[in-house]
Scaffold this motif. Sequence first.
Motif, PDB file in Angstrom:
ATOM      1  N   LYS A  21       2.087  -2.906  -8.565  1.00 35.72           N
ATOM      2  CA  LYS A  21       0.956  -2.488  -7.739  1.00 35.72           C
ATOM      3  C   LYS A  21       1.452  -1.524  -6.670  1.00 35.72           C
ATOM      4  O   LYS A  21       2.585  -1.629  -6.199  1.00 35.72           O
ATOM      5  CB  LYS A  21       0.298  -3.696  -7.075  1.00 35.72           C
ATOM      6  N   ILE A  22       0.576  -0.630  -6.272  1.00 39.11           N
ATOM      7  CA  ILE A  22       0.906   0.311  -5.204  1.00 39.11           C
ATOM      8  C   ILE A  22       1.232  -0.445  -3.923  1.00 39.11           C
ATOM      9  O   ILE A  22       2.197  -0.117  -3.222  1.00 39.11           O
ATOM     10  CB  ILE A  22      -0.264   1.305  -4.986  1.00 39.11           C
ATOM     11  N   LEU A  31       3.656   7.649  -0.915  1.00 35.10           N
ATOM     12  CA  LEU A  31       3.477   8.647  -1.969  1.00 35.10           C
ATOM     13  C   LEU A  31       1.994   8.902  -2.221  1.00 35.10           C
ATOM     14  O   LEU A  31       1.563  10.056  -2.309  1.00 35.10           O
ATOM     15  CB  LEU A  31       4.162   8.189  -3.263  1.00 35.10           C
ATOM     16  N   VAL A  32       1.207   7.839  -2.297  1.00 39.98           N
ATOM     17  CA  VAL A  32      -0.236   7.978  -2.533  1.00 39.98           C
ATOM     18  C   VAL A  32      -0.888   8.777  -1.403  1.00 39.98           C
ATOM     19  O   VAL A  32      -1.708   9.671  -1.649  1.00 39.98           O
ATOM     20  CB  VAL A  32      -0.904   6.592  -2.702  1.00 39.98           C
ATOM     21  N   GLN A  59       4.354   7.364 -12.821  1.00 40.38           N
ATOM     22  CA  GLN A  59       3.367   7.942 -13.733  1.00 40.38           C
ATOM     23  C   GLN A  59       2.194   6.984 -13.949  1.00 40.38           C
ATOM     24  O   GLN A  59       1.028   7.385 -13.872  1.00 40.38           O
ATOM     25  CB  GLN A  59       4.038   8.271 -15.073  1.00 40.38           C
ATOM     26  N   GLU A  60       2.491   5.725 -14.187  1.00 43.10           N
ATOM     27  CA  GLU A  60       1.439   4.733 -14.448  1.00 43.10           C
ATOM     28  C   GLU A  60       0.536   4.523 -13.236  1.00 43.10           C
ATOM     29  O   GLU A  60      -0.691   4.605 -13.330  1.00 43.10           O
ATOM     30  CB  GLU A  60       2.087   3.404 -14.858  1.00 43.10           C
ATOM     31  N   LEU A  61       1.151   4.252 -12.078  1.00 49.02           N
ATOM     32  CA  LEU A  61       0.356   3.928 -10.884  1.00 49.02           C
ATOM     33  C   LEU A  61      -0.434   5.135 -10.377  1.00 49.02           C
ATOM     34  O   LEU A  61      -1.594   5.000  -9.979  1.00 49.02           O
ATOM     35  CB  LEU A  61       1.265   3.387  -9.780  1.00 49.02           C
ATOM     36  N   LYS A  64      -3.426   6.119 -12.684  1.00 49.76           N
ATOM     37  CA  LYS A  64      -4.557   5.195 -12.492  1.00 49.76           C
ATOM     38  C   LYS A  64      -5.261   5.458 -11.165  1.00 49.76           C
ATOM     39  O   LYS A  64      -6.484   5.490 -11.092  1.00 49.76           O
ATOM     40  CB  LYS A  64      -4.077   3.741 -12.527  1.00 49.76           C
ATOM     41  N   LYS A  65      -4.473   5.637 -10.115  1.00 48.56           N
ATOM     42  CA  LYS A  65      -5.039   5.826  -8.773  1.00 48.56           C
ATOM     43  C   LYS A  65      -5.889   7.094  -8.696  1.00 48.56           C
ATOM     44  O   LYS A  65      -6.988   7.088  -8.145  1.00 48.56           O
ATOM     45  CB  LYS A  65      -3.896   5.885  -7.740  1.00 48.56           C
ATOM     46  N   PHE A  66      -5.395   8.195  -9.239  1.00 49.10           N
ATOM     47  CA  PHE A  66      -6.080   9.480  -9.102  1.00 49.10           C
ATOM     48  C   PHE A  66      -6.872   9.876 -10.344  1.00 49.10           C
ATOM     49  O   PHE A  66      -7.453  10.950 -10.393  1.00 49.10           O
ATOM     50  CB  PHE A  66      -5.082  10.574  -8.718  1.00 49.10           C
TER      51      PHE A  66
END
Length: 198
Positions: A21-22, A31-32, A59-61, A64-66
């Motif tokens: 999880k972020i 980073l986000v 790459q995965e997180l 999904k987030k963006f």
Amino acid sequence: MTALKQTCNHPAQFLDIKKPKISESGKMELLVDILQNILDAGEKVIIFTQYVEMGKIIQELISKKFKQEVLFLHGSQTLKEKTRIIDTFQEDPDYKIFVATLKTGGTGLNLTAAQNVIHYDLWWNPAVENQATDRVHRIGQEKDVMVYRFITKGTLEETIDAISKHKTDLASKSIVNDETFITEMTDEELKNVLKLRV
């Protein structure tokens, strides 16, 4: 040493957690935040990490987030795959985020579509980081480039940064492609490198 560096990146990298999880990593949260600003400005970004596993987590997180595809360049890809990924990033305005392992992204590439470079983790040899950053500062780059270096406060990463910047005697020993210079440290120097500072 590797375990400490991985833990600074994201606990999931060291613990091999399958659904990271972020919110489990301060670095990932930072980073986000930075990526949100970059994307709001309509710019492109390259994120360098020295670890393939961390690249996969990013790459995965981030995808999904963006809600967008994140390109990922690493050493086990074929030349054809690498060329397709690079060309897509360079030419397609819809692809804004590019993740690359530091060594793969550090040689022979032109990535001038990016206006931002993020070093997610630190390499012992600052020349390797500089070489990766130079992929964006190539002939044909017409924009200013922002470079971000993520350092987890009070940890081994802060020491790596200090070695690179201030301790020339240790830095001169570390200008190699591995971490063998650690064996040349005194017990006291090694203890100072590894201790947690709060």
